[in-house]
Write an enzyme that holds these catalytic residues in place. Structure first.
Site, PDB file in Angstrom:
ATOM      1  N   LYS A  62      62.951   7.497  -8.771  1.00  0.00           N
ATOM      2  CA  LYS A  62      62.221   6.172  -8.689  1.00  0.00           C
ATOM      3  C   LYS A  62      63.092   5.401  -7.704  1.00  0.00           C
ATOM      4  CE  LYS A  62      59.895   6.050 -13.106  1.00  0.00           C
ATOM      5  NZ  LYS A  62      59.212   5.348 -14.165  1.00  0.00           N
ATOM      6  N   ASP A  93      55.695   0.284 -13.673  1.00  0.00           N
ATOM      7  CA  ASP A  93      56.155   0.467 -14.959  1.00  0.00           C
ATOM      8  C   ASP A  93      55.982  -0.877 -15.621  1.00  0.00           C
ATOM      9  OD1 ASP A  93      56.720   3.342 -15.082  1.00  0.00           O
ATOM     10  OD2 ASP A  93      58.504   2.694 -13.770  1.00  0.00           O
ATOM     11  N   GLY A 113      65.432   2.546 -12.775  1.00  0.00           N
ATOM     12  CA  GLY A 113      64.148   2.203 -12.374  1.00  0.00           C
ATOM     13  C   GLY A 113      63.169   1.409 -13.173  1.00  0.00           C
ATOM     14  N   ARG A 168      75.613  -1.989 -12.256  1.00  0.00           N
ATOM     15  CA  ARG A 168      74.128  -2.341 -12.252  1.00  0.00           C
ATOM     16  C   ARG A 168      73.569  -3.155 -12.882  1.00  0.00           C
ATOM     17  NH1 ARG A 168      70.666   3.484 -12.627  1.00  0.00           N
ATOM     18  NH2 ARG A 168      71.438   3.283 -14.903  1.00  0.00           N
TER      19      ARG A 168
END
Lengths: 278, 278
Positions: free
Chosen positions: A74, A111, A138, A164
């Site tokens: 993704k 999503d 993702g 992240r």
């Protein structure tokens, strides 16, 4: 589910690695048949190293509806998409792509839309909740942004990749919704989401500490197999509302069908349940 | 024909342009089901301009059995194949390719094998015949070489592209079988093959002049739709043995299954007829 493939059948691919676990070929092929669409959904196992070459080559396919993109492709697919949606740029990932008339990829990530839609369809509210999202790949990032957009009071995130998680929290904070990096502990929250792959394997530990889980919380998982993960089973035993991963997928199929240009027919979760059972 | 596609299903593609007319998706998918192979055959419309990029990208697919190659890609695909068979090098084209362990394409051309096998399976002999092959694209060249190898007394060829016909005749001549460029006229021959697309459209003229057609000749066509082309109907009316294009395809499926690594099961023309009818 019976289907017929001929020379005029169009192709919807799903790319991922591994690919054996995906439900999309069964669900979409059943939905195409139910809705009278001459198309099938095909699993395509593409390695990370081969992704760019594959996406470049797939532009040459003329009977191709597009691609559903799943783990781990993704985020990397976004860089191949000339026209990402604003949502995809925000999230930094795509989960649907299609070739435009100019021969370049367009992409979106649905999503998060599906996650929130799946909760709402089951009578749950997101507004005002303090949310924890564990896993900021993702899917997790898409869910975190969608929860923020749906009116959550706070969206905390956790990832083993700390940088992240910090990046996602900072980007959500810019939308005006309070966000921070938190521990993987349910205690402070009333909307708890596992968006990591932990729970797919029988001997995986719980991805989130539930010792302080509050009654009345929503606990959701993105894992599809097993349907009831250890996390959901434990939360259910404590009286929480639980949401298996299939709801996120099923609630976004109508949005995906529209993105790919499959017009008409019924694409609701109820229609999916009927089609898959048929 | 009913089939089930899941995340573990393997993919056999057929590439061509156009693609709507191909029978392979129906035939192969029926055969996979009959033989208990979890695979489906999928039409992939690839433009000539996109062929090289597509073949490069398709190397990244890990659940891919390989590709059947049809018009117009058979000659051009050869240049992407690191390991062509001796037969494919001779013909200058491939109609089946698969990715090897080293990540490169292997390829073969089985049209000629199928053509001769289809005739022999129906009790016809090729040995000693004077053959005319009209059309020297990938299929025609493969058939011309296979007829020569099967013991024909002579293999003449015709193509509107005169230089291409002359090249094929010269290359066949080097194998020791007499070969020359001839007119598209049945008079001198007793094995007459249309390997051009003429006959697919209702208002196509006859690809071969039949005024001097001899009784006892074999007249064959590679066109699949319609099954009985004008050429075959006219030859049948004059008492000749006729071979529709489906026989060439069906007689090479066992060789293709072996090439792609589908072991076990039944892949004969009789098994195909049963599977497609089921």
């Amino acid at each position: 589910m019976a289907t017929q493939i001929t020379g005029s059948t169009r192709i919807l691919g799903i790319i991922g690695d591994p690919i054996r676990q995906v439900r999309a070929p069964e669900v979409w092929t059943a939905m195409f048949q139910r809705n009278g669409v001459d198309a099938v959904c095909i699993p395509m196992q593409v390695t990370a190293a081969g992704l760019n070459a594959f996406l470049e080559g797939a532009k040459a396919l003329r009977n191709f509806a597009g691609l559903i993109v799943t783990i781990p492709h993704k985020p990397a697919s976004l860089s191949q998409v000339a026209s990402p949606s604003a949502r995809a740029r925000h999230v930094g990932a795509v989960n649907v792509i299609r070739v435009q008339d100019d021969g370049q990829w367009a992409g979106d990530i649905l999503d998060g839309v599906g996650f929130v839609g799946g909760l709402k369809a089951r009578g749950q509210r997101v507004e005002g909740r303090k949310a924890l999202v564990v896993g900021t790949g993702g899917v997790g990032t898409a869910i975190a942004f969608a929860i923020a957009e749906a009116g959550a009071a706070e969206v905390a995130v956790f990832d083993m990749a700390e940088a992240r998680a910090a990046d996602v929290a900072a980007r959500i904070g810019k939308t005006g919704v309070p966000s921070r990096v938190a521990a993987a502990d349910a205690g402070d929250f009333d909307l708890i989401v596992n968006a990591s792959p932990m729970g797919m394997k029988p001997d995986d530990p719980l991805p989130i500490n539930l010792d302080r889980l509050k009654p009345g919380s929503i606990v959701a998982d993105v894992v599809v197999h097993p349907r009831m993960t250890k996390l959901l089973t434990a939360a259910h035993e404590r009286g929480c509302f639980v949401q298996p991963g299939t709801h996120m997928m099923d609630a976004q199929i109508a949005s995906m069908a529209s993105f790919f240009g499959f017009e008409g027919g019924a694409w609701s979760p109820e229609a999916i349940a009927q089609a898959v059972a048929a």
